[in-house]
Design a protein around this motif. Sequence first.
Motif, PDB file in Angstrom:
ATOM      1  N   ARG A 153       3.246  11.769 -10.109  1.00  0.00           N
ATOM      2  CA  ARG A 153       2.769  13.148 -10.126  1.00  0.00           C
ATOM      3  C   ARG A 153       3.905  14.120 -10.416  1.00  0.00           C
ATOM      4  O   ARG A 153       3.757  15.055 -11.186  1.00  0.00           O
ATOM      5  CB  ARG A 153       2.127  13.489  -8.787  1.00  0.00           C
ATOM      6  N   ASP A 154       5.050  13.874  -9.784  1.00  0.00           N
ATOM      7  CA  ASP A 154       6.139  14.832  -9.936  1.00  0.00           C
ATOM      8  C   ASP A 154       6.916  14.647 -11.236  1.00  0.00           C
ATOM      9  O   ASP A 154       7.809  15.435 -11.534  1.00  0.00           O
ATOM     10  CB  ASP A 154       7.084  14.739  -8.728  1.00  0.00           C
ATOM     11  N   SER A 155       6.592  13.591 -12.007  1.00  0.00           N
ATOM     12  CA  SER A 155       7.340  13.377 -13.245  1.00  0.00           C
ATOM     13  C   SER A 155       6.645  14.022 -14.439  1.00  0.00           C
ATOM     14  O   SER A 155       7.190  14.055 -15.529  1.00  0.00           O
ATOM     15  CB  SER A 155       7.526  11.880 -13.499  1.00  0.00           C
ATOM     16  N   ILE A 156       5.415  14.530 -14.251  1.00  0.00           N
ATOM     17  CA  ILE A 156       4.714  15.178 -15.363  1.00  0.00           C
ATOM     18  C   ILE A 156       4.822  16.694 -15.191  1.00  0.00           C
ATOM     19  O   ILE A 156       4.498  17.219 -14.119  1.00  0.00           O
ATOM     20  CB  ILE A 156       3.222  14.749 -15.400  1.00  0.00           C
ATOM     21  N   HIS A 157       5.284  17.364 -16.236  1.00  0.00           N
ATOM     22  CA  HIS A 157       5.526  18.796 -16.099  1.00  0.00           C
ATOM     23  C   HIS A 157       4.297  19.639 -16.404  1.00  0.00           C
ATOM     24  O   HIS A 157       4.095  20.680 -15.816  1.00  0.00           O
ATOM     25  CB  HIS A 157       6.705  19.215 -16.981  1.00  0.00           C
ATOM     26  N   ASP A 158       3.489  19.170 -17.349  1.00  0.00           N
ATOM     27  CA  ASP A 158       2.284  19.932 -17.689  1.00  0.00           C
ATOM     28  C   ASP A 158       1.314  19.912 -16.512  1.00  0.00           C
ATOM     29  O   ASP A 158       0.919  18.846 -16.031  1.00  0.00           O
ATOM     30  CB  ASP A 158       1.626  19.289 -18.919  1.00  0.00           C
TER      31      ASP A 158
ATOM     32  N   ASP B 256      -1.918  20.727 -15.916  1.00  0.00           N
ATOM     33  CA  ASP B 256      -3.261  20.147 -15.983  1.00  0.00           C
ATOM     34  C   ASP B 256      -3.203  18.637 -16.168  1.00  0.00           C
ATOM     35  O   ASP B 256      -3.970  17.896 -15.560  1.00  0.00           O
ATOM     36  CB  ASP B 256      -4.048  20.789 -17.134  1.00  0.00           C
ATOM     37  N   LYS B 257      -2.269  18.214 -17.024  1.00  0.00           N
ATOM     38  CA  LYS B 257      -2.129  16.780 -17.260  1.00  0.00           C
ATOM     39  C   LYS B 257      -1.706  16.097 -15.960  1.00  0.00           C
ATOM     40  O   LYS B 257      -2.246  15.052 -15.590  1.00  0.00           O
ATOM     41  CB  LYS B 257      -1.076  16.560 -18.348  1.00  0.00           C
ATOM     42  N   ARG B 258      -0.759  16.726 -15.270  1.00  0.00           N
ATOM     43  CA  ARG B 258      -0.272  16.160 -14.019  1.00  0.00           C
ATOM     44  C   ARG B 258      -1.423  15.990 -13.032  1.00  0.00           C
ATOM     45  O   ARG B 258      -1.596  14.931 -12.436  1.00  0.00           O
ATOM     46  CB  ARG B 258       0.787  17.101 -13.425  1.00  0.00           C
ATOM     47  N   ALA B 259      -2.221  17.036 -12.912  1.00  0.00           N
ATOM     48  CA  ALA B 259      -3.323  16.983 -11.951  1.00  0.00           C
ATOM     49  C   ALA B 259      -4.317  15.893 -12.327  1.00  0.00           C
ATOM     50  O   ALA B 259      -4.780  15.135 -11.471  1.00  0.00           O
ATOM     51  CB  ALA B 259      -4.012  18.331 -11.899  1.00  0.00           C
TER      52      ALA B 259
ATOM     53  N   ALA C  92       0.831  -1.204   0.000  1.00  0.00           N
ATOM     54  CA  ALA C  92       0.000   0.000   0.000  1.00  0.00           C
ATOM     55  C   ALA C  92       0.869   1.259   0.000  1.00  0.00           C
ATOM     56  O   ALA C  92       0.617   2.199  -0.757  1.00  0.00           O
ATOM     57  CB  ALA C  92      -0.917  -0.010   1.216  1.00  0.00           C
ATOM     58  N   LEU C  93       1.921   1.261   0.818  1.00  0.00           N
ATOM     59  CA  LEU C  93       2.783   2.444   0.878  1.00  0.00           C
ATOM     60  C   LEU C  93       3.536   2.625  -0.437  1.00  0.00           C
ATOM     61  O   LEU C  93       3.700   3.753  -0.908  1.00  0.00           O
ATOM     62  CB  LEU C  93       3.772   2.321   2.039  1.00  0.00           C
ATOM     63  N   LEU C  94       3.977   1.506  -1.028  1.00  0.00           N
ATOM     64  CA  LEU C  94       4.710   1.613  -2.302  1.00  0.00           C
ATOM     65  C   LEU C  94       3.818   2.181  -3.396  1.00  0.00           C
ATOM     66  O   LEU C  94       4.271   2.962  -4.232  1.00  0.00           O
ATOM     67  CB  LEU C  94       5.261   0.247  -2.713  1.00  0.00           C
ATOM     68  N   ILE C  95       2.535   1.791  -3.378  1.00  0.00           N
ATOM     69  CA  ILE C  95       1.606   2.329  -4.376  1.00  0.00           C
ATOM     70  C   ILE C  95       1.511   3.847  -4.212  1.00  0.00           C
ATOM     71  O   ILE C  95       1.500   4.593  -5.192  1.00  0.00           O
ATOM     72  CB  ILE C  95       0.224   1.660  -4.246  1.00  0.00           C
ATOM     73  N   TYR C  96       1.485   4.307  -2.959  1.00  0.00           N
ATOM     74  CA  TYR C  96       1.411   5.751  -2.736  1.00  0.00           C
ATOM     75  C   TYR C  96       2.732   6.454  -3.070  1.00  0.00           C
ATOM     76  O   TYR C  96       2.741   7.598  -3.507  1.00  0.00           O
ATOM     77  CB  TYR C  96       0.952   6.058  -1.307  1.00  0.00           C
ATOM     78  N   PHE C  97       3.864   5.742  -2.870  1.00  0.00           N
ATOM     79  CA  PHE C  97       5.140   6.312  -3.324  1.00  0.00           C
ATOM     80  C   PHE C  97       5.096   6.528  -4.825  1.00  0.00           C
ATOM     81  O   PHE C  97       5.523   7.557  -5.340  1.00  0.00           O
ATOM     82  CB  PHE C  97       6.301   5.357  -3.005  1.00  0.00           C
ATOM     83  N   ALA C  98       4.547   5.516  -5.525  1.00  0.00           N
ATOM     84  CA  ALA C  98       4.453   5.610  -6.985  1.00  0.00           C
ATOM     85  C   ALA C  98       3.593   6.797  -7.387  1.00  0.00           C
ATOM     86  O   ALA C  98       3.835   7.440  -8.406  1.00  0.00           O
ATOM     87  CB  ALA C  98       3.888   4.313  -7.551  1.00  0.00           C
ATOM     88  N   TYR C  99       2.578   7.096  -6.567  1.00  0.00           N
ATOM     89  CA  TYR C  99       1.728   8.269  -6.832  1.00  0.00           C
ATOM     90  C   TYR C  99       2.578   9.532  -6.870  1.00  0.00           C
ATOM     91  O   TYR C  99       2.454  10.358  -7.777  1.00  0.00           O
ATOM     92  CB  TYR C  99       0.650   8.361  -5.747  1.00  0.00           C
TER      93      TYR C  99
END
Lengths: 238, 81
Positions: free
Chosen positions: A145-150, A152-155, A134-141
């Motif tokens: 999230r931080d790997s997308i620069h755009d 609106d797309k990121r959100a 469960a924690l790893l899934i949230y790490f992946a979140y």
Amino acid sequence: MTRKKNMISRWWWKILCIVLLLFTFIKGLLVKVPNLPALEETSRNLFFHVAMWMSMMTLFTVSMVNAIRYLRTFNLKYDIYARQYAVVGIVFGLLGYSTGAIWMSYTWADPNNKLFQSFDALAREPKLIGAAIALLIYFAYLVLRDSIHDMDKRARVSAVYNIFAYAMLFPTIWIVPRLLPSLHPGGQGGNPAMNFNDVSPEMRIVELPAFIGWTLLGVWITTLKIRMSLWKEKRLTA
Amino acid sequence: MERKKIDRMKKIKPLLSLLVVLLFAAVAQAQNVAGESSFGQTMRSNGRIYVVIAVMTTILVGLFLYLIRLDKKVSKLEKEA
């Protein structure tokens, strides 16, 4: 006078948080606990270790709600809310994990063996593996999230992933560990902390304030983070 | 360049101190040849109340470290503004 009123209306839950946590620390150490040979005094960890997980679950729930709110309104504010609640949720999850490791070392581990010799058996615990997933899934979140620069797309992508991550929380920490035999309470039957037969009435008096107090502390930290990022966002766009 | 290095050192410091603590814990564990180490015996004394103390301390230290990190971030933002 109005300012004073404003102070109280904004601060009441923070004051409540402080009062409840002070109560937890003082009463939590003084309350009489049932003398169980396997746990002895360590059952007081219910107010600390278990409360961490309760807090984490609440924060993740609020995060998911904000992800849905973002998808309904496309207001970037909710995206920031969702992210910060998830981050603080992870912090509480890590604290729950490390406190669990300490508790486990003196209850499950065989004192006649070295700790790392017991590790082989202890690491197979379904509850531990589930919580780690469960924690790893949230790490992946966070990574996603931080790997997308755009912006609106990121959100949008991270809001959808957030809902998925929350859906995975149920099977990994609530369902699967309860189907398997486990040393952890709540294996194959029931929720130990919420079960009226498993927690003595004296401990119950501290239990609920502890859960609420720690959760409020998590929310408090999150609001600080949210205020910081909103301010940062405002400055960038101004 | 030099300053960057120092900054990086500052970031690593808490990690290093954590490692040292873990090392001490490992040494305390390793000393146990027959039965339990003296550290383990202390932890198990008085109905294992020290386990609760350790858990409480872990939570407080963890939250304090997190708050210090947050505090530093805010100071950095203030400096930039």
